[in-house]
Scaffold this motif. Structure first.
Motif, PDB file in Angstrom:
ATOM      1  N   GLU B   1       0.837  -1.190   0.000  1.00  0.00           N
ATOM      2  CA  GLU B   1       0.000   0.000   0.000  1.00  0.00           C
ATOM      3  C   GLU B   1       0.880   1.250   0.000  1.00  0.00           C
ATOM      4  OE1 GLU B   1      -2.349   0.412   3.526  1.00  0.00           O
ATOM      5  OE2 GLU B   1      -3.428   2.164   2.775  1.00  0.00           O
ATOM      6  N   GLU B   2       0.538   2.181  -0.882  1.00  0.00           N
ATOM      7  CA  GLU B   2       1.290   3.430  -0.958  1.00  0.00           C
ATOM      8  C   GLU B   2       0.945   4.313   0.240  1.00  0.00           C
ATOM      9  OE1 GLU B   2       1.643   4.042  -5.758  1.00  0.00           O
ATOM     10  OE2 GLU B   2      -0.221   4.631  -4.773  1.00  0.00           O
ATOM     11  N   GLN B   3       1.967   4.764   0.942  1.00  0.00           N
ATOM     12  CA  GLN B   3       1.734   5.577   2.133  1.00  0.00           C
ATOM     13  C   GLN B   3       2.765   6.682   2.263  1.00  0.00           C
ATOM     14  OE1 GLN B   3       1.688   2.729   5.426  1.00  0.00           O
ATOM     15  NE2 GLN B   3      -0.548   2.844   5.489  1.00  0.00           N
ATOM     16  N   LEU B   4       2.336   7.780   2.885  1.00  0.00           N
ATOM     17  CA  LEU B   4       3.208   8.888   3.224  1.00  0.00           C
ATOM     18  C   LEU B   4       2.973   9.267   4.674  1.00  0.00           C
ATOM     19  CD1 LEU B   4       2.567  11.102   0.063  1.00  0.00           C
ATOM     20  CD2 LEU B   4       4.595   9.732   0.510  1.00  0.00           C
ATOM     21  N   ALA B   5       4.047   9.579   5.385  1.00  0.00           N
ATOM     22  CA  ALA B   5       3.919   9.941   6.794  1.00  0.00           C
ATOM     23  C   ALA B   5       4.823  11.128   7.103  1.00  0.00           C
ATOM     24  CB  ALA B   5       4.270   8.761   7.681  1.00  0.00           C
ATOM     25  N   GLU B   6       4.190  12.263   7.433  1.00  0.00           N
ATOM     26  CA  GLU B   6       4.947  13.465   7.765  1.00  0.00           C
ATOM     27  C   GLU B   6       5.340  13.494   9.235  1.00  0.00           C
ATOM     28  OE1 GLU B   6       1.512  14.730   4.935  1.00  0.00           O
ATOM     29  OE2 GLU B   6       1.793  13.462   6.702  1.00  0.00           O
ATOM     30  N   SER B   7       6.391  14.214   9.517  1.00  0.00           N
ATOM     31  CA  SER B   7       6.825  14.434  10.892  1.00  0.00           C
ATOM     32  C   SER B   7       7.615  15.733  10.951  1.00  0.00           C
ATOM     33  CB  SER B   7       7.689  13.272  11.392  1.00  0.00           C
ATOM     34  OG  SER B   7       8.832  13.133  10.578  1.00  0.00           O
ATOM     35  N   GLY B   8       7.862  16.216  12.172  1.00  0.00           N
ATOM     36  CA  GLY B   8       8.699  17.387  12.346  1.00  0.00           C
ATOM     37  C   GLY B   8       7.962  18.670  12.671  1.00  0.00           C
ATOM     38  N   GLY B   9       6.650  18.640  12.653  1.00  0.00           N
ATOM     39  CA  GLY B   9       5.900  19.844  12.983  1.00  0.00           C
ATOM     40  C   GLY B   9       6.019  20.209  14.456  1.00  0.00           C
ATOM     41  N   PHE B 104       5.726  16.077 -12.774  1.00  0.00           N
ATOM     42  CA  PHE B 104       4.522  16.850 -12.457  1.00  0.00           C
ATOM     43  C   PHE B 104       3.381  15.861 -12.230  1.00  0.00           C
ATOM     44  CE2 PHE B 104       1.828  16.851 -16.369  1.00  0.00           C
ATOM     45  CZ  PHE B 104       2.623  16.051 -17.158  1.00  0.00           C
ATOM     46  N   GLY B 105       2.137  16.338 -12.260  1.00  0.00           N
ATOM     47  CA  GLY B 105       1.017  15.426 -12.144  1.00  0.00           C
ATOM     48  C   GLY B 105       0.078  15.790 -11.020  1.00  0.00           C
ATOM     49  N   ALA B 106      -1.085  15.174 -11.003  1.00  0.00           N
ATOM     50  CA  ALA B 106      -2.039  15.344  -9.907  1.00  0.00           C
ATOM     51  C   ALA B 106      -1.493  14.633  -8.672  1.00  0.00           C
ATOM     52  CB  ALA B 106      -3.399  14.766 -10.304  1.00  0.00           C
ATOM     53  N   PHE B 107      -2.059  14.965  -7.528  1.00  0.00           N
ATOM     54  CA  PHE B 107      -1.563  14.449  -6.253  1.00  0.00           C
ATOM     55  C   PHE B 107      -2.405  13.240  -5.846  1.00  0.00           C
ATOM     56  CE2 PHE B 107       0.884  17.914  -6.776  1.00  0.00           C
ATOM     57  CZ  PHE B 107       0.634  19.083  -6.077  1.00  0.00           C
ATOM     58  N   ASP B 108      -1.880  12.042  -6.108  1.00  0.00           N
ATOM     59  CA  ASP B 108      -2.706  10.859  -5.929  1.00  0.00           C
ATOM     60  C   ASP B 108      -2.567  10.188  -4.561  1.00  0.00           C
ATOM     61  OD1 ASP B 108      -0.718   8.733  -8.199  1.00  0.00           O
ATOM     62  OD2 ASP B 108      -0.180   9.928  -6.433  1.00  0.00           O
ATOM     63  N   ILE B 109      -1.537  10.522  -3.827  1.00  0.00           N
ATOM     64  CA  ILE B 109      -1.359  10.002  -2.481  1.00  0.00           C
ATOM     65  C   ILE B 109      -0.993  11.165  -1.551  1.00  0.00           C
ATOM     66  CG2 ILE B 109      -0.093   8.411  -0.978  1.00  0.00           C
ATOM     67  CD1 ILE B 109      -1.793   7.000  -3.057  1.00  0.00           C
ATOM     68  N   TRP B 110      -1.636  11.219  -0.393  1.00  0.00           N
ATOM     69  CA  TRP B 110      -1.393  12.284   0.590  1.00  0.00           C
ATOM     70  C   TRP B 110      -1.039  11.680   1.946  1.00  0.00           C
ATOM     71  CZ3 TRP B 110      -2.869  17.704  -0.159  1.00  0.00           C
ATOM     72  CH2 TRP B 110      -3.367  17.982  -1.435  1.00  0.00           C
ATOM     73  N   GLY B 111      -0.208  12.401   2.685  1.00  0.00           N
ATOM     74  CA  GLY B 111       0.028  12.036   4.069  1.00  0.00           C
ATOM     75  C   GLY B 111      -1.089  12.568   4.951  1.00  0.00           C
ATOM     76  N   GLN B 112      -0.971  12.303   6.237  1.00  0.00           N
ATOM     77  CA  GLN B 112      -2.020  12.726   7.172  1.00  0.00           C
ATOM     78  C   GLN B 112      -1.807  14.165   7.657  1.00  0.00           C
ATOM     79  OE1 GLN B 112       0.627  11.053   8.068  1.00  0.00           O
ATOM     80  NE2 GLN B 112       1.326  12.023   9.964  1.00  0.00           N
ATOM     81  N   GLY B 113      -0.631  14.722   7.377  1.00  0.00           N
ATOM     82  CA  GLY B 113      -0.348  16.105   7.728  1.00  0.00           C
ATOM     83  C   GLY B 113       0.381  16.254   9.048  1.00  0.00           C
ATOM     84  N   THR B 114       1.152  17.333   9.159  1.00  0.00           N
ATOM     85  CA  THR B 114       1.825  17.683  10.405  1.00  0.00           C
ATOM     86  C   THR B 114       1.577  19.169  10.668  1.00  0.00           C
ATOM     87  OG1 THR B 114       3.914  17.541  11.646  1.00  0.00           O
ATOM     88  CG2 THR B 114       4.077  18.232   9.345  1.00  0.00           C
ATOM     89  N   VAL B 115       1.323  19.509  11.916  1.00  0.00           N
ATOM     90  CA  VAL B 115       0.914  20.869  12.264  1.00  0.00           C
ATOM     91  C   VAL B 115       2.124  21.733  12.607  1.00  0.00           C
ATOM     92  CG1 VAL B 115      -0.425  22.282  13.859  1.00  0.00           C
ATOM     93  CG2 VAL B 115      -1.314  20.065  13.106  1.00  0.00           C
ATOM     94  N   VAL B 116       2.194  22.884  11.976  1.00  0.00           N
ATOM     95  CA  VAL B 116       3.228  23.872  12.266  1.00  0.00           C
ATOM     96  C   VAL B 116       2.546  25.120  12.820  1.00  0.00           C
ATOM     97  CG1 VAL B 116       4.969  25.396  11.277  1.00  0.00           C
ATOM     98  CG2 VAL B 116       4.801  23.013  10.510  1.00  0.00           C
ATOM     99  N   THR B 117       2.978  25.537  13.987  1.00  0.00           N
ATOM    100  CA  THR B 117       2.431  26.739  14.604  1.00  0.00           C
ATOM    101  C   THR B 117       3.567  27.723  14.836  1.00  0.00           C
ATOM    102  OG1 THR B 117       0.725  25.445  15.743  1.00  0.00           O
ATOM    103  CG2 THR B 117       1.138  27.682  16.554  1.00  0.00           C
ATOM    104  N   VAL B 118       3.419  28.911  14.281  1.00  0.00           N
ATOM    105  CA  VAL B 118       4.436  29.954  14.431  1.00  0.00           C
ATOM    106  C   VAL B 118       3.853  31.031  15.346  1.00  0.00           C
ATOM    107  CG1 VAL B 118       5.971  31.582  13.293  1.00  0.00           C
ATOM    108  CG2 VAL B 118       5.282  29.455  12.131  1.00  0.00           C
ATOM    109  N   SER B 119       4.391  31.109  16.539  1.00  0.00           N
ATOM    110  CA  SER B 119       3.848  32.031  17.527  1.00  0.00           C
ATOM    111  C   SER B 119       4.865  32.278  18.629  1.00  0.00           C
ATOM    112  CB  SER B 119       2.564  31.461  18.138  1.00  0.00           C
ATOM    113  OG  SER B 119       2.079  32.275  19.178  1.00  0.00           O
ATOM    114  N   SER B 120       4.807  33.451  19.200  1.00  0.00           N
ATOM    115  CA  SER B 120       5.695  33.776  20.310  1.00  0.00           C
ATOM    116  C   SER B 120       5.008  33.481  21.645  1.00  0.00           C
ATOM    117  CB  SER B 120       6.097  35.249  20.251  1.00  0.00           C
ATOM    118  OG  SER B 120       4.957  36.081  20.193  1.00  0.00           O
TER     119      SER B 120
END
Lengths: 107, 120
Positions: B1-9, B104-120
């Motif tokens: 199964e094609e999968q993507l997993a983000e991290s680092g947010g 190039f191409g359409a985006f056929d597989i997506w990860g679940q996302g990682t949240v980035v918050t920029v704040s003081s």
């Protein structure tokens, strides 16, 4: 940069009705490289249609895409409860650009 | 199964830096362009950056050009996004997505996302 405009912003319909979503590009989209995505709250987007009219794997045939040049359409022939979501158009003929989205909500 | 997993947010102060990673599995990573897409709270999708399958071609949206750098390590099946000079308006969920072709191409597989918050 190609700018995409989607209409309407919100579409209020009942299950079983037909939904017609439009997207207009600021210039002609090269190769008709145009896609549609569905996004539900808290989820990543999902590819529905690529190359203007080709359904992605597993997408039911009630979803269809059409268009050319600068005007493109996503049609959902009969809305199912799971189809209420936000839909984004995208061009990928010149880098990538998304439209602002159309929310399909239950009337 | 094609999968993507983000991290680092995470939470970072304005002007700070962050590096996102996206681990791919289930497909031949080097055969496809990869991209980053972000979504600010309550807003739509914004394409951020893209990179060709070989890593030699990179592309950026106007809002991040000169501040963000995309790269990939095909030996590790991993995509990266180095984000510098972060601003409050960079706060978003960051998705990595696989394009359907080498350059190039359409985006056929997506990860679940990682949240980035920029704040003081």
């Amino acid at each position: 940069e190609i700018v995409l405009t989607q209409s309407p912003g919100t579409l209020s319909l009942s299950p079983g009705e037909r939904a017609t979503l439009s997207c207009r590009a600021s210039q002609s989209v090269s190769g008709n490289y145009f896609a549609w995505y569905q996004q539900k709250p808290g989820q990543a987007p999902r590819l529905l249609i690529s190359a203007t009219s080709s359904r992605a794997t597993g997408i039911p045939d009630r979803f269809s895409g059409s268009g050319s040049g600068t005007d493109f359409t996503l049609t959902i022939s009969r809305l199912e409860p799971e189809d209420f979501a936000v839909y984004y158009c995208q061009q990928y003929g010149n880098l990538w650009t998304f439209g602002p989205g159309t929310k399909v909500e239950i009337k | 199964e094609e999968q993507l997993a983000e991290s680092g947010g995470g939470l970072v102060q304005p002007g700070g830096s962050l590096r996102l990673s996206c681990a791919a599995s289930g497909f031949t990573f080097s055969n496809y362009a990869m991209t980053w897409v972000r979504q600010a709270p309550g807003k739509g999708l914004e394409w951020v950056s893209g990179i060709g399958g070989g890593g030699d071609s990179t592309y950026y949206g106007d809002t991040v050009k000169g501040r963000f750098t995309v790269s990939r390590d095909n030996s590790k099946n991993t995509l990266y996004l180095q984000m510098n000079s972060l601003r409050a308006e960079d706060t978003a969920v960051y998705y990595c997505a696989k394009a359907s072709r080498y350059s190039f191409g359409a985006f056929d597989i997506w990860g679940q996302g990682t949240v980035v918050t920029v704040s003081s």
